[in-house]
Design a protein around this motif. Structure first.
Motif, mmCIF file in Angstrom:
data_model
loop_
_atom_site.group_PDB
_atom_site.id
_atom_site.type_symbol
_atom_site.label_atom_id
_atom_site.label_comp_id
_atom_site.label_asym_id
_atom_site.label_seq_id
_atom_site.Cartn_x
_atom_site.Cartn_y
_atom_site.Cartn_z
ATOM 1 N N ASP A 1 0.821 -1.219 0.000
ATOM 2 C CA ASP A 1 0.000 0.000 0.000
ATOM 3 C C ASP A 1 0.847 1.258 0.000
ATOM 4 O O ASP A 1 0.578 2.205 -0.729
ATOM 5 C CB ASP A 1 -0.920 0.019 1.240
ATOM 6 N N GLU A 2 1.881 1.240 0.825
ATOM 7 C CA GLU A 2 2.777 2.408 0.895
ATOM 8 C C GLU A 2 3.438 2.654 -0.457
ATOM 9 O O GLU A 2 3.534 3.792 -0.910
ATOM 10 C CB GLU A 2 3.846 2.188 1.967
ATOM 11 N N LYS A 3 3.878 1.569 -1.053
ATOM 12 C CA LYS A 3 4.518 1.688 -2.376
ATOM 13 C C LYS A 3 3.525 2.270 -3.375
ATOM 14 O O LYS A 3 3.859 3.168 -4.149
ATOM 15 C CB LYS A 3 4.971 0.307 -2.873
ATOM 16 N N PHE A 4 2.305 1.731 -3.350
ATOM 17 C CA PHE A 4 1.270 2.163 -4.291
ATOM 18 C C PHE A 4 1.027 3.672 -4.159
ATOM 19 O O PHE A 4 1.048 4.392 -5.165
ATOM 20 C CB PHE A 4 -0.019 1.379 -4.026
ATOM 21 N N TYR A 5 0.831 4.140 -2.933
ATOM 22 C CA TYR A 5 0.524 5.568 -2.756
ATOM 23 C C TYR A 5 1.736 6.447 -3.067
ATOM 24 O O TYR A 5 1.596 7.540 -3.606
ATOM 25 C CB TYR A 5 -0.016 5.831 -1.344
ATOM 26 N N GLU A 6 2.913 5.949 -2.745
ATOM 27 C CA GLU A 6 4.132 6.716 -3.039
ATOM 28 C C GLU A 6 4.313 6.834 -4.566
ATOM 29 O O GLU A 6 4.642 7.906 -5.081
ATOM 30 C CB GLU A 6 5.339 6.008 -2.402
ATOM 31 N N ILE A 7 4.048 5.743 -5.263
ATOM 32 C CA ILE A 7 4.191 5.766 -6.728
ATOM 33 C C ILE A 7 3.166 6.727 -7.341
ATOM 34 O O ILE A 7 3.485 7.512 -8.236
ATOM 35 C CB ILE A 7 4.057 4.332 -7.316
ATOM 36 N N LYS A 8 1.952 6.681 -6.816
ATOM 37 C CA LYS A 8 0.905 7.595 -7.322
ATOM 38 C C LYS A 8 1.311 9.051 -7.075
ATOM 39 O O LYS A 8 1.087 9.918 -7.920
ATOM 40 C CB LYS A 8 -0.433 7.306 -6.630
ATOM 41 N N LYS A 9 1.895 9.291 -5.896
ATOM 42 C CA LYS A 9 2.324 10.641 -5.539
ATOM 43 C C LYS A 9 3.414 11.113 -6.505
ATOM 44 O O LYS A 9 3.383 12.233 -7.009
ATOM 45 C CB LYS A 9 2.868 10.632 -4.102
ATOM 46 N N ARG A 10 4.344 10.217 -6.779
ATOM 47 C CA ARG A 10 5.439 10.579 -7.691
ATOM 48 C C ARG A 10 4.924 10.793 -9.108
ATOM 49 O O ARG A 10 5.425 11.633 -9.849
ATOM 50 C CB ARG A 10 6.515 9.487 -7.677
ATOM 51 N N GLU A 11 3.940 9.997 -9.477
ATOM 52 C CA GLU A 11 3.358 10.151 -10.821
ATOM 53 C C GLU A 11 2.718 11.540 -10.949
ATOM 54 O O GLU A 11 2.893 12.229 -11.955
ATOM 55 C CB GLU A 11 2.309 9.065 -11.079
ATOM 56 N N ALA A 12 1.980 11.923 -9.877
ATOM 57 C CA ALA A 12 1.324 13.239 -9.891
ATOM 58 C C ALA A 12 2.363 14.351 -9.985
ATOM 59 O O ALA A 12 2.184 15.333 -10.710
ATOM 60 C CB ALA A 12 0.484 13.408 -8.621
ATOM 61 N N ARG A 13 3.485 14.169 -9.283
ATOM 62 C CA ARG A 13 4.547 15.172 -9.311
ATOM 63 C C ARG A 13 5.148 15.267 -10.726
ATOM 64 O O ARG A 13 5.414 16.351 -11.220
ATOM 65 C CB ARG A 13 5.631 14.775 -8.298
ATOM 66 N N LEU A 14 5.322 14.102 -11.336
ATOM 67 C CA LEU A 14 5.878 14.084 -12.708
ATOM 68 C C LEU A 14 4.942 14.795 -13.680
ATOM 69 O O LEU A 14 5.375 15.556 -14.547
ATOM 70 C CB LEU A 14 6.067 12.637 -13.182
ATOM 71 N N ARG A 15 3.638 14.507 -13.505
ATOM 72 C CA ARG A 15 2.646 15.115 -14.396
ATOM 73 C C ARG A 15 2.615 16.640 -14.211
ATOM 74 O O ARG A 15 2.508 17.389 -15.169
ATOM 75 C CB ARG A 15 1.263 14.517 -14.136
#
Lengths: 184, 100
Positions: free
Chosen positions: B5-19
């Motif tokens: 779960d932590e990985k999932f939310y961290e990846i989503k957060k990073r994706e949003a930052r990239l976008r």
């Protein structure tokens, strides 16, 4: 029907978060292990793994289906690791100093196994290109096609790297008093 | 080691930052368009006008009452056109995101 990685990826792009969860579960530790083989630090490897996944789903470099999903993901991971090493100006890594956290999940069984720890330490002493090829081949079970896709080299060069890498590894293990055939 | 779960939310957060970073880049690039167009039009007008640029386009040259100084006026209009580009691009991106 079993969903392929490509199907899961498309499902995620269509709004199914659960598909991404499945992909992360399937590949996060494999990719961490591969990057760990390149950067020699588990914390950095995990960070780079998450960056790779973020790039993968951000559509900055969309997956066009010219290779398998796994090849594409590992190629992104490899690029991230190389960029990381370039930024830190690291040319060689030392696995002896690397930490192996106690709470490592069982999926990373490779590092729990004493034989593989020896193999990893030996791998850190050989040429980085040989090391990458050997990790992908031995630990990820990639064939020449996938190997050349991840490393962006020809199949012939991939085969050459494997051959030379194996010879280097045998030599290092022999110096340390281990038998390659027993470990392999 | 993070949980799934932590990985999932961290990846989503990073994706949003990239976008977000990508959007900023897009806004910057697209906002340069009106500025470039404005400079090009001014240049063309100066080239084509037989009586000289100053006599043909005094209002543009003087920055349309923004500044009496000729260079400051021109710079003001360039800045304004860039800001207009930023606003239009942000609006377009918002509309695109809403559509998606």
């Amino acid at each position: 029907m079993m969903e392929t990685d490509e199907m899961l990826y498309r499902s995620y792009l269509n709004g199914e978060d659960e598909a991404l969860r499945v992909l992360i579960e399937k590949y996060s530790e494999k990719l961490t292990l591969f990057i760990y083989g390149m950067v020699g630090n588990m914390h950095d490897a995990e960070e780079l793994m998450m960056d790779s996944f973020a790039i993968l789903i951000s559509k900055n470099k969309p997956f066009l289906g010219r290779s398998t999903f796994k090849t594409w993901l590992f190629a992104i991971g490899r690029n991230q690791a190389r960029m990381f090493l370039r930024k830190r100006k690291i040319s060689a890594i030392n696995f002896d100093k690397a930490d192996f956290p106690q709470d490592f999940t069982p999926d990373l069984y490779i590092l729990k196994n004493e034989q593989n720890k020896i193999l990893f330490r030996a791998l850190s002493k050989i040429n980085p290109m040989y090391r990458e090829a050997l990790i992908l081949s031995y630990f990820e079970g990639m064939g020449l096609d996938e190997l050349s896709g991840v490393m962006k080299i020809s199949k012939r060069r991939a085969s050459d790297l494997l051959y030379r890498g194996k010879a280097s590894l045998k030599e290092v293990l022999k110096k340390e008093g281990y038998n390659f055939a027993e470990l392999g | 080691m993070r949980s799934l779960d932590e990985k999932f939310y961290e990846i989503k957060k990073r994706e949003a930052r990239l976008r977000y970073k990508k959007n900023i880049k897009t806004v910057g690039l697209l906002s340069c368009l009106p500025t470039v167009m404005f400079v090009f039009i001014v240049y063309l007008a100066a080239k084509l006008s037989p009586s000289g640029f100053k006599n043909s386009f005094p209002s543009v040259f003087y920055g349309a009452a923004i500044s009496q100084h000729p260079v400051l006026g021109l710079v003001s209009i360039i800045l304004l056109s860039f800001l207009l580009g930023v606003c239009v691009t942000i609006l377009c991106l918002k509309l695109k995101n809403e559509k998606n």
